[in-house]
Design a protein around this motif. Structure first.
Motif, PDB file in Angstrom:
ATOM      1  N   ASP A  72       0.825  -1.213   0.000  1.00 34.39           N
ATOM      2  CA  ASP A  72       0.000   0.000   0.000  1.00 34.39           C
ATOM      3  C   ASP A  72       0.857   1.261   0.000  1.00 34.39           C
ATOM      4  OD1 ASP A  72      -2.280  -1.523  -0.040  1.00 34.39           O
ATOM      5  OD2 ASP A  72      -2.712  -1.301   2.104  1.00 34.39           O
ATOM      6  N   ALA A  73       1.871   1.274   0.850  1.00 34.39           N
ATOM      7  CA  ALA A  73       2.737   2.450   0.933  1.00 34.39           C
ATOM      8  C   ALA A  73       3.495   2.662  -0.373  1.00 34.39           C
ATOM      9  CB  ALA A  73       3.719   2.296   2.094  1.00 34.39           C
ATOM     10  N   ALA A  74       3.937   1.572  -0.992  1.00 35.42           N
ATOM     11  CA  ALA A  74       4.649   1.685  -2.261  1.00 35.42           C
ATOM     12  C   ALA A  74       3.718   2.183  -3.362  1.00 35.42           C
ATOM     13  CB  ALA A  74       5.255   0.345  -2.642  1.00 35.42           C
ATOM     14  N   ALA A  75       2.513   1.634  -3.436  1.00 39.82           N
ATOM     15  CA  ALA A  75       1.561   2.035  -4.470  1.00 39.82           C
ATOM     16  C   ALA A  75       1.215   3.516  -4.353  1.00 39.82           C
ATOM     17  CB  ALA A  75       0.303   1.182  -4.371  1.00 39.82           C
ATOM     18  N   ALA A  76       1.102   4.008  -3.124  1.00 38.43           N
ATOM     19  CA  ALA A  76       0.779   5.427  -2.920  1.00 38.43           C
ATOM     20  C   ALA A  76       1.868   6.340  -3.450  1.00 38.43           C
ATOM     21  CB  ALA A  76       0.564   5.691  -1.431  1.00 38.43           C
ATOM     22  N   ARG A  77       3.075   5.794  -3.602  1.00 43.63           N
ATOM     23  CA  ARG A  77       4.200   6.578  -4.113  1.00 43.63           C
ATOM     24  C   ARG A  77       4.541   6.230  -5.560  1.00 43.63           C
ATOM     25  NH1 ARG A  77       4.678   5.966   1.266  1.00 43.63           N
ATOM     26  NH2 ARG A  77       5.737   7.575   2.507  1.00 43.63           N
ATOM     27  N   GLY A  78       3.713   5.398  -6.198  1.00 40.05           N
ATOM     28  CA  GLY A  78       3.953   5.025  -7.579  1.00 40.05           C
ATOM     29  C   GLY A  78       5.109   4.065  -7.767  1.00 40.05           C
ATOM     30  N   VAL A  79       5.386   3.260  -6.747  1.00 43.59           N
ATOM     31  CA  VAL A  79       6.507   2.321  -6.779  1.00 43.59           C
ATOM     32  C   VAL A  79       6.020   0.914  -7.116  1.00 43.59           C
ATOM     33  CG1 VAL A  79       8.334   1.235  -5.412  1.00 43.59           C
ATOM     34  CG2 VAL A  79       7.849   3.669  -5.130  1.00 43.59           C
ATOM     35  N   VAL A  80       6.674   0.293  -8.074  1.00 42.40           N
ATOM     36  CA  VAL A  80       6.408  -1.108  -8.410  1.00 42.40           C
ATOM     37  C   VAL A  80       7.078  -1.984  -7.359  1.00 42.40           C
ATOM     38  CG1 VAL A  80       6.752  -2.911 -10.153  1.00 42.40           C
ATOM     39  CG2 VAL A  80       6.375  -0.543 -10.864  1.00 42.40           C
ATOM     40  N   VAL A  81       6.398  -3.057  -6.934  1.00 43.46           N
ATOM     41  CA  VAL A  81       6.963  -3.975  -5.952  1.00 43.46           C
ATOM     42  C   VAL A  81       7.115  -5.360  -6.557  1.00 43.46           C
ATOM     43  CG1 VAL A  81       6.689  -5.090  -3.697  1.00 43.46           C
ATOM     44  CG2 VAL A  81       5.985  -2.708  -4.008  1.00 43.46           C
ATOM     45  N   LEU A  82       8.302  -5.922  -6.393  1.00 43.88           N
ATOM     46  CA  LEU A  82       8.589  -7.294  -6.797  1.00 43.88           C
ATOM     47  C   LEU A  82       8.806  -8.082  -5.514  1.00 43.88           C
ATOM     48  CD1 LEU A  82       9.020  -8.792  -9.538  1.00 43.88           C
ATOM     49  CD2 LEU A  82      11.475  -8.375  -9.227  1.00 43.88           C
ATOM     50  N   ALA A  83       8.008  -9.130  -5.293  1.00 44.42           N
ATOM     51  CA  ALA A  83       8.055  -9.869  -4.032  1.00 44.42           C
ATOM     52  C   ALA A  83       8.239 -11.362  -4.298  1.00 44.42           C
ATOM     53  CB  ALA A  83       6.783  -9.622  -3.230  1.00 44.42           C
ATOM     54  N   PRO A  84       9.489 -11.834  -4.335  1.00 46.38           N
ATOM     55  CA  PRO A  84       9.736 -13.261  -4.557  1.00 46.38           C
ATOM     56  C   PRO A  84       9.533 -14.079  -3.285  1.00 46.38           C
ATOM     57  CG  PRO A  84      11.809 -12.081  -4.380  1.00 46.38           C
ATOM     58  CD  PRO A  84      10.727 -11.045  -4.266  1.00 46.38           C
ATOM     59  N   THR A  85       9.311 -15.374  -3.460  1.00 45.18           N
ATOM     60  CA  THR A  85       9.266 -16.328  -2.353  1.00 45.18           C
ATOM     61  C   THR A  85      10.492 -17.216  -2.443  1.00 45.18           C
ATOM     62  OG1 THR A  85       6.846 -16.345  -2.243  1.00 45.18           O
ATOM     63  CG2 THR A  85       7.991 -18.258  -1.333  1.00 45.18           C
ATOM     64  N   SER A  86      11.185 -17.395  -1.338  1.00 49.93           N
ATOM     65  CA  SER A  86      12.395 -18.213  -1.338  1.00 49.93           C
ATOM     66  C   SER A  86      12.066 -19.666  -1.666  1.00 49.93           C
ATOM     67  CB  SER A  86      13.094 -18.134   0.018  1.00 49.93           C
ATOM     68  OG  SER A  86      12.233 -18.533   1.068  1.00 49.93           O
ATOM     69  N   ALA A  87      13.003 -20.345  -2.312  1.00 51.07           N
ATOM     70  CA  ALA A  87      12.787 -21.750  -2.697  1.00 51.07           C
ATOM     71  C   ALA A  87      12.704 -22.646  -1.473  1.00 51.07           C
ATOM     72  CB  ALA A  87      13.901 -22.212  -3.628  1.00 51.07           C
ATOM     73  N   ALA A  88      13.510 -22.354  -0.459  1.00 47.80           N
ATOM     74  CA  ALA A  88      13.472 -23.096   0.802  1.00 47.80           C
ATOM     75  C   ALA A  88      12.729 -22.256   1.842  1.00 47.80           C
ATOM     76  CB  ALA A  88      14.894 -23.411   1.255  1.00 47.80           C
ATOM     77  N   ALA A  89      12.833 -22.654   3.114  1.00 48.80           N
ATOM     78  CA  ALA A  89      12.125 -21.923   4.164  1.00 48.80           C
ATOM     79  C   ALA A  89      12.673 -20.517   4.346  1.00 48.80           C
ATOM     80  CB  ALA A  89      12.204 -22.690   5.482  1.00 48.80           C
ATOM     81  N   THR A  90      13.924 -20.313   3.936  1.00 48.22           N
ATOM     82  CA  THR A  90      14.500 -18.982   3.946  1.00 48.22           C
ATOM     83  C   THR A  90      15.407 -18.838   2.731  1.00 48.22           C
ATOM     84  OG1 THR A  90      15.577 -17.295   5.324  1.00 48.22           O
ATOM     85  CG2 THR A  90      16.511 -19.537   5.388  1.00 48.22           C
ATOM     86  N   TRP A  91      16.111 -17.710   2.621  1.00 55.13           N
ATOM     87  CA  TRP A  91      16.836 -17.380   1.397  1.00 55.13           C
ATOM     88  C   TRP A  91      18.091 -18.219   1.213  1.00 55.13           C
ATOM     89  CZ3 TRP A  91      13.878 -14.879  -1.740  1.00 55.13           C
ATOM     90  CH2 TRP A  91      12.808 -14.156  -1.194  1.00 55.13           C
ATOM     91  N   ASP A  92      18.465 -18.445  -0.044  1.00 56.09           N
ATOM     92  CA  ASP A  92      19.553 -19.367  -0.366  1.00 56.09           C
ATOM     93  C   ASP A  92      20.855 -19.030   0.359  1.00 56.09           C
ATOM     94  OD1 ASP A  92      20.066 -17.096  -1.879  1.00 56.09           O
ATOM     95  OD2 ASP A  92      19.936 -18.094  -3.828  1.00 56.09           O
ATOM     96  N   LEU A  93      21.168 -17.758   0.527  1.00 57.92           N
ATOM     97  CA  LEU A  93      22.384 -17.356   1.221  1.00 57.92           C
ATOM     98  C   LEU A  93      22.454 -17.967   2.615  1.00 57.92           C
ATOM     99  CD1 LEU A  93      24.909 -15.498   1.457  1.00 57.92           C
ATOM    100  CD2 LEU A  93      23.363 -13.727   2.324  1.00 57.92           C
ATOM    101  N   ILE A  94      21.307 -18.054   3.266  1.00 59.67           N
ATOM    102  CA  ILE A  94      21.224 -18.546   4.636  1.00 59.67           C
ATOM    103  C   ILE A  94      20.995 -20.058   4.668  1.00 59.67           C
ATOM    104  CG2 ILE A  94      19.973 -18.276   6.836  1.00 59.67           C
ATOM    105  CD1 ILE A  94      19.108 -15.467   5.513  1.00 59.67           C
ATOM    106  N   ALA A  95      20.350 -20.564   3.621  1.00 65.52           N
ATOM    107  CA  ALA A  95      19.957 -21.980   3.593  1.00 65.52           C
ATOM    108  C   ALA A  95      20.992 -22.894   2.947  1.00 65.52           C
ATOM    109  CB  ALA A  95      18.626 -22.128   2.854  1.00 65.52           C
TER     110      ALA A  95
END
Length: 224
Positions: A72-95
């Motif tokens: 909502d906050a991004a849309a109010a400022r005209g910002v596109v949001v890209l929201a990926p989901t990690s392949a594992a329970a958390t991000w590859d760097l950590i997993a």
């Protein structure tokens, strides 16, 4: 299509195009079609757009969680949001090591850049997602102009390219990732390395609140 040729280095190859080749993406929330196992949500606000925020969820979360936090906050400022989901329970760097999630992000960025005239890119995230945003931001400062990290745990960049600027917020009562060894240490390390850092502590726990999101977006989009 997702490929992992340089993903282990944490490097993102996708770059904005001066004149995107594809037809503009329609406003609204959609799932990008990047092949099996790649889950990425894209939120495009109405009107002209030029800024893109990639938002990484915390451990055990999803792209939908990240989008709810900033959408909502991004849309109010005209910002596109890209929201990926990690392949594992958390991000590859950590997993276990950089790879699949970096490759998915690179493919997603390429898909967006081919359809929208993006000129500004920021990374953001909460908890493990904040650590991931910091690490990829340092590794891709030639693409990413700013990083907003909410209650991050650490920074582990595989390399340093360019000079992103950083906004970090951490709660003084955080029992998950204590502020002394996490937020304060990360901010101090970045500052010692010569990066521009805006560090904020707040009275609270391991949370990402709407007012912090507003502050982070304002800091990114309207630097004083």
């Amino acid at each position: 299509m997702v490929t992992t040729s340089r993903a282990a280095d944490g490097r993102l190859d996708a770059r904005p195009a001066t004149a995107p080749a594809g037809p503009p993406l329609e406003p609204g929330v959609s799932a990008l079609d990047l092949g099996p196992g790649a889950e990425v949500l894209l939120a495009v606000p109405p009107g002209e757009v030029a800024a893109l925020l990639v938002c990484f969820h915390g451990a055990g979360g999803s792209g939908a969680d990240a989008l709810r936090a900033v959408g909502d906050a991004a849309a109010a400022r005209g910002v596109v949001v890209l929201a990926p989901t990690s392949a594992a329970a958390t991000w590859d760097l950590i997993a276990g090591g950089l790879g699949r999630d970096v490759a998915v992000l690179d493919a997603a960025l390429g898909a967006v850049f081919a359809r929208l005239p993006i000129t500004r890119v920021a990374l953001g995230g909460f908890s493990d997602g904040g650590s991931y945003a910091l690490s990829l931001g340092v590794a891709n400062g030639d693409l990413v102009e700013a990083v907003t990290a909410f209650s991050p745990g650490f920074l582990a960049a595989p390399g340093r390219y360019g000079r992103s600027r950083f906004w970090i917020a951490h709660g003084t009562d955080d029992r998950v990732l204590p502020v002394q060894r996490c937020g304060r240490r990360v901010a101090a390390d970045l500052t010692a390395d010569g990066y521009p850092v805006e560090y904020r502590e707040f009275a609270g726990g391991h949370v990402m609140t709407p007012d912090l999101v507003d502050d982070a977006l304002t800091w990114w989009l309207d630097p004083s």
